[in-house]
Design a protein around this motif. Structure first.
Motif, PDB file in Angstrom:
ATOM      1  N   GLU A   1       0.837  -1.203   0.000  1.00  0.00           N
ATOM      2  CA  GLU A   1       0.000   0.000   0.000  1.00  0.00           C
ATOM      3  C   GLU A   1       0.870   1.251   0.000  1.00  0.00           C
ATOM      4  OE1 GLU A   1      -3.030  -0.011   3.007  1.00  0.00           O
ATOM      5  OE2 GLU A   1      -3.733  -1.998   2.413  1.00  0.00           O
ATOM      6  N   GLU A   2       1.958   1.215   0.755  1.00  0.00           N
ATOM      7  CA  GLU A   2       2.944   2.299   0.798  1.00  0.00           C
ATOM      8  C   GLU A   2       4.318   1.681   0.602  1.00  0.00           C
ATOM      9  OE1 GLU A   2       2.521   5.628   1.262  1.00  0.00           O
ATOM     10  OE2 GLU A   2       0.344   5.379   1.292  1.00  0.00           O
ATOM     11  N   PRO A   3       5.169   2.292  -0.215  1.00  0.00           N
ATOM     12  CA  PRO A   3       6.513   1.724  -0.392  1.00  0.00           C
ATOM     13  C   PRO A   3       7.336   1.836   0.884  1.00  0.00           C
ATOM     14  CG  PRO A   3       6.337   3.825  -1.518  1.00  0.00           C
ATOM     15  CD  PRO A   3       4.973   3.502  -1.000  1.00  0.00           C
ATOM     16  N   VAL A   4       8.356   1.019   0.968  1.00  0.00           N
ATOM     17  CA  VAL A   4       9.324   1.069   2.068  1.00  0.00           C
ATOM     18  C   VAL A   4      10.613   1.605   1.461  1.00  0.00           C
ATOM     19  CG1 VAL A   4      10.615  -0.278   3.764  1.00  0.00           C
ATOM     20  CG2 VAL A   4       8.270  -0.937   3.173  1.00  0.00           C
ATOM     21  N   THR A   5      11.163   2.659   2.045  1.00  0.00           N
ATOM     22  CA  THR A   5      12.407   3.219   1.534  1.00  0.00           C
ATOM     23  C   THR A   5      13.553   2.794   2.441  1.00  0.00           C
ATOM     24  OG1 THR A   5      11.199   5.122   0.646  1.00  0.00           O
ATOM     25  CG2 THR A   5      13.594   5.318   0.798  1.00  0.00           C
ATOM     26  N   LEU A   6      14.559   2.180   1.818  1.00  0.00           N
ATOM     27  CA  LEU A   6      15.718   1.658   2.534  1.00  0.00           C
ATOM     28  C   LEU A   6      16.993   2.294   2.009  1.00  0.00           C
ATOM     29  CD1 LEU A   6      14.815  -2.137   2.278  1.00  0.00           C
ATOM     30  CD2 LEU A   6      14.174  -0.539   4.076  1.00  0.00           C
ATOM     31  N   LEU A   7      17.998   2.341   2.856  1.00  0.00           N
ATOM     32  CA  LEU A   7      19.324   2.783   2.430  1.00  0.00           C
ATOM     33  C   LEU A   7      20.107   1.542   2.037  1.00  0.00           C
ATOM     34  CD1 LEU A   7      20.084   5.376   5.230  1.00  0.00           C
ATOM     35  CD2 LEU A   7      19.295   5.817   2.895  1.00  0.00           C
TER      36      LEU A   7
ATOM     37  N   PHE B   1      22.435   4.754  -0.496  1.00  0.00           N
ATOM     38  CA  PHE B   1      21.491   5.348  -1.434  1.00  0.00           C
ATOM     39  C   PHE B   1      20.076   4.882  -1.110  1.00  0.00           C
ATOM     40  CE2 PHE B   1      25.500   5.214  -3.805  1.00  0.00           C
ATOM     41  CZ  PHE B   1      25.611   6.559  -4.138  1.00  0.00           C
ATOM     42  N   PRO B   2      19.100   5.796  -1.122  1.00  0.00           N
ATOM     43  CA  PRO B   2      17.719   5.385  -0.852  1.00  0.00           C
ATOM     44  C   PRO B   2      17.152   4.573  -2.009  1.00  0.00           C
ATOM     45  CG  PRO B   2      17.803   7.726  -1.348  1.00  0.00           C
ATOM     46  CD  PRO B   2      19.218   7.232  -1.333  1.00  0.00           C
ATOM     47  N   ARG B   3      16.393   3.538  -1.657  1.00  0.00           N
ATOM     48  CA  ARG B   3      15.750   2.694  -2.660  1.00  0.00           C
ATOM     49  C   ARG B   3      14.347   2.367  -2.173  1.00  0.00           C
ATOM     50  NH1 ARG B   3      17.618  -3.352  -4.449  1.00  0.00           N
ATOM     51  NH2 ARG B   3      15.759  -3.856  -5.653  1.00  0.00           N
ATOM     52  N   LYS B   4      13.359   2.659  -3.017  1.00  0.00           N
ATOM     53  CA  LYS B   4      11.976   2.358  -2.676  1.00  0.00           C
ATOM     54  C   LYS B   4      11.653   0.928  -3.067  1.00  0.00           C
ATOM     55  CE  LYS B   4       9.842   6.817  -2.549  1.00  0.00           C
ATOM     56  NZ  LYS B   4       8.688   7.611  -2.863  1.00  0.00           N
ATOM     57  N   ILE B   5      11.086   0.209  -2.125  1.00  0.00           N
ATOM     58  CA  ILE B   5      10.634  -1.163  -2.347  1.00  0.00           C
ATOM     59  C   ILE B   5       9.110  -1.104  -2.366  1.00  0.00           C
ATOM     60  CG2 ILE B   5      10.678  -3.528  -1.496  1.00  0.00           C
ATOM     61  CD1 ILE B   5      13.457  -2.445  -2.287  1.00  0.00           C
ATOM     62  N   ASP B   6       8.522  -1.431  -3.520  1.00  0.00           N
ATOM     63  CA  ASP B   6       7.080  -1.299  -3.719  1.00  0.00           C
ATOM     64  C   ASP B   6       6.305  -2.606  -3.674  1.00  0.00           C
ATOM     65  OD1 ASP B   6       6.901   1.570  -4.286  1.00  0.00           O
ATOM     66  OD2 ASP B   6       8.025   1.105  -6.105  1.00  0.00           O
TER      67      ASP B   6
ATOM     68  N   ARG C   1      16.142  -3.342  12.239  1.00  0.00           N
ATOM     69  CA  ARG C   1      17.211  -4.079  12.926  1.00  0.00           C
ATOM     70  C   ARG C   1      18.574  -3.797  12.309  1.00  0.00           C
ATOM     71  NH1 ARG C   1      15.680  -9.274  16.038  1.00  0.00           N
ATOM     72  NH2 ARG C   1      17.825  -8.885  16.597  1.00  0.00           N
ATOM     73  N   HIS C   2      18.584  -3.508  11.001  1.00  0.00           N
ATOM     74  CA  HIS C   2      19.839  -3.228  10.306  1.00  0.00           C
ATOM     75  C   HIS C   2      20.094  -1.729  10.144  1.00  0.00           C
ATOM     76  CE1 HIS C   2      19.526  -7.493   9.382  1.00  0.00           C
ATOM     77  NE2 HIS C   2      20.832  -7.442   9.209  1.00  0.00           N
ATOM     78  N   ASP C   3      19.222  -0.921  10.720  1.00  0.00           N
ATOM     79  CA  ASP C   3      19.350   0.543  10.688  1.00  0.00           C
ATOM     80  C   ASP C   3      19.455   1.081   9.258  1.00  0.00           C
ATOM     81  OD1 ASP C   3      19.312   2.962  12.051  1.00  0.00           O
ATOM     82  OD2 ASP C   3      21.502   3.083  12.147  1.00  0.00           O
ATOM     83  N   ILE C   4      18.607   0.546   8.371  1.00  0.00           N
ATOM     84  CA  ILE C   4      18.608   1.008   6.981  1.00  0.00           C
ATOM     85  C   ILE C   4      17.249   1.561   6.556  1.00  0.00           C
ATOM     86  CG2 ILE C   4      20.494  -0.506   6.236  1.00  0.00           C
ATOM     87  CD1 ILE C   4      18.297  -2.323   4.958  1.00  0.00           C
ATOM     88  N   LEU C   5      16.303   1.652   7.501  1.00  0.00           N
ATOM     89  CA  LEU C   5      14.981   2.169   7.184  1.00  0.00           C
ATOM     90  C   LEU C   5      15.019   3.680   7.111  1.00  0.00           C
ATOM     91  CD1 LEU C   5      11.940   1.475   6.783  1.00  0.00           C
ATOM     92  CD2 LEU C   5      11.691   1.821   9.250  1.00  0.00           C
ATOM     93  N   VAL C   6      14.527   4.238   6.011  1.00  0.00           N
ATOM     94  CA  VAL C   6      14.409   5.685   5.879  1.00  0.00           C
ATOM     95  C   VAL C   6      13.044   6.059   6.448  1.00  0.00           C
ATOM     96  CG1 VAL C   6      14.292   7.623   4.281  1.00  0.00           C
ATOM     97  CG2 VAL C   6      15.880   5.744   3.834  1.00  0.00           C
ATOM     98  N   PRO C   7      13.016   6.906   7.478  1.00  0.00           N
ATOM     99  CA  PRO C   7      11.726   7.252   8.084  1.00  0.00           C
ATOM    100  C   PRO C   7      10.851   8.065   7.138  1.00  0.00           C
ATOM    101  CG  PRO C   7      13.491   8.547   9.062  1.00  0.00           C
ATOM    102  CD  PRO C   7      14.127   7.577   8.113  1.00  0.00           C
TER     103      PRO C   7
END
Length: 97
Positions: free
Chosen positions: A7-13, A18-23, A74-80
């Motif tokens: 429903e909403e993408p998850v943005t990870l580093l 580099f930010p990457r959106k996972i849809d 847990r891996h500290d890669i989530l972009v808030p």
């Protein structure tokens, strides 16, 4: 909505930060499959298994998304989400001055 889409993408580093959106479930699966073996742990295994279950339709995409978010935290890669902190800083209302 496409099958397997979040429903909403998850943005990870990823990579060098580099930010990457996972849809989707498939994008999450691809990311986790490519994850370095040295960085794999229980959270990785849970998220990967959730992706596999999501691909075959055993669980819904939002459950897969939740496991991906947990893995990323847990891996500290989530972009808030940048919209929520702004509302919090502004006291929940937009300020005009």
């Amino acid at each position: 909505m496409n099958c397997g889409q979040f429903e909403e993408p998850v943005t990870l580093l990823v990579g060098m930060g580099f930010p990457r959106k996972i849809d989707s479930v498939m994008e999450a699966y691809a990311l986790l499959q490519d994850w370095p073996s040295a960085g794999r742990n229980g959270a990785h295994a849970i998220a990967l298994n959730a992706c596999k279950a999501g691909i075959v339709g055993e669980i819904d995409p939002e459950t897969v998304r939740a496991t991906l978010v947990s893995f990323a935290r847990r891996h500290d890669i989530l972009v808030p989400d940048m919209v929520t902190p702004l509302a919090t800083v502004a006291g929940g209302a937009l300020r005009t001055s």
